[in-house]
Design a protein around this motif. Sequence first.
Motif, mmCIF file in Angstrom:
data_model
loop_
_atom_site.group_PDB
_atom_site.id
_atom_site.type_symbol
_atom_site.label_atom_id
_atom_site.label_comp_id
_atom_site.label_asym_id
_atom_site.label_seq_id
_atom_site.Cartn_x
_atom_site.Cartn_y
_atom_site.Cartn_z
ATOM 1 N N ARG A 84 1.994 6.364 -7.261
ATOM 2 C CA ARG A 84 0.984 7.240 -7.862
ATOM 3 C C ARG A 84 1.369 8.704 -7.727
ATOM 4 N NH1 ARG A 84 -3.055 7.324 -4.991
ATOM 5 N NH2 ARG A 84 -2.805 5.635 -3.485
ATOM 6 N N ASP A 127 2.234 1.616 -3.527
ATOM 7 C CA ASP A 127 1.214 2.080 -4.464
ATOM 8 C C ASP A 127 1.015 3.593 -4.339
ATOM 9 O OD1 ASP A 127 -1.226 2.009 -6.183
ATOM 10 O OD2 ASP A 127 -2.227 2.423 -4.285
ATOM 11 N N ARG A 146 0.836 -1.207 0.000
ATOM 12 C CA ARG A 146 0.000 0.000 0.000
ATOM 13 C C ARG A 146 0.870 1.255 0.000
ATOM 14 N NH1 ARG A 146 -3.511 2.408 4.454
ATOM 15 N NH2 ARG A 146 -5.227 3.446 3.381
ATOM 16 N N ALA A 148 -0.227 -3.161 -8.646
ATOM 17 C CA ALA A 148 -0.528 -2.726 -7.289
ATOM 18 C C ALA A 148 -1.716 -1.763 -7.285
ATOM 19 C CB ALA A 148 0.699 -2.057 -6.674
ATOM 20 N N LYS A 149 -1.731 -0.833 -8.238
ATOM 21 C CA LYS A 149 -2.843 0.126 -8.321
ATOM 22 C C LYS A 149 -4.159 -0.596 -8.584
ATOM 23 C CE LYS A 149 -4.259 4.266 -10.911
ATOM 24 N NZ LYS A 149 -5.482 3.740 -11.540
ATOM 25 N N ALA A 174 3.987 -1.331 -10.368
ATOM 26 C CA ALA A 174 3.035 -0.249 -10.092
ATOM 27 C C ALA A 174 1.634 -0.476 -10.661
ATOM 28 C CB ALA A 174 3.596 1.082 -10.575
#
Length: 315
Positions: free
Chosen positions: A19, A15, A12, A73-74, A70
Amino acid sequence: MSDRLPPLTALRAFDAAARHMSFAQAAAELNVTPAALSFQIKSLEEHLGAPLFRRLTRRVELTEAGRALAPGAKDGFETLMAAWRSARRVLDSNTLTVTAGPAFTAKWLAPRIYEFARAHPDIDLRFAASLRRMDFDQDEIDVAIRFGYGPDPGVYAVPLRREWVTPVMTPDLAARFPTPDSLTQAPLLFDDSIDFLDPPCDWPTWFRAVGITFTPEHGPHFSQADHAVDAAVAGAGVVLGRRAMVIKEIADGRLVAPYGVALESKARFRFLCREGAEQQPRIAAFRDWILAEIEKTSFISDALTIIPVEDVPAP
């Protein structure tokens, strides 16, 4: 290399940082200190055995491994969040969130909602009046009422009563313009919100349906149907009223439809929800209430000669 997943808190943190491309902004989003976030990312990199970020002066950038991780994970956290919201809504039997266009909300839902509230005092209604196509999971919406042609793949959909347009006006204006021929001299209003309909349900088409060649060129234009109807109720002119927007005004005598001819479009309002959710008691109750309310004014539709717009001769 082990396929064992790292701790969820570390993923988390990654992520959020990926972002924002900022440890500080990611820490603020997660309500932790930058040092705590940096520790989580460091532990994730140790778990992977490779760095995920390059720490540069005043900024960070993803390594090749970070760029590979990435997107997944998103998507994974968005899927988890959607599933969590769905689970919460299943357990919440008291709240029903409905989205509909602003005009439908103002002219159809709002004047009637006390009836639903009286019949179902245990259900708390929430309305999101918007033309934006909302996601049932991400936007935490239970029911959507939408106007258009469909189809609606992947959702439960119930088409509502067929939609028509007919000239409506105050009784005073109807007395001044008693025939379709005289309507060519009346102040006409334009509801531009249905300009997307194909074939068009506009003034020239309606006049052709009653055997008159007339293309009005002047008059106020409204981007929202409820604003056009409000102007007609105020006596400003005659509008081609859409069934859902004017049916209550006609039933209550504020507007009349004196010529008895309406154009029917294949576009309809539809009741939409997630597949399977239609069985939830609060959603089923709302659907059944809407269908029953529509039937209360069906006599107005039954009194009209309704012509499919496809059957109107081309100009």
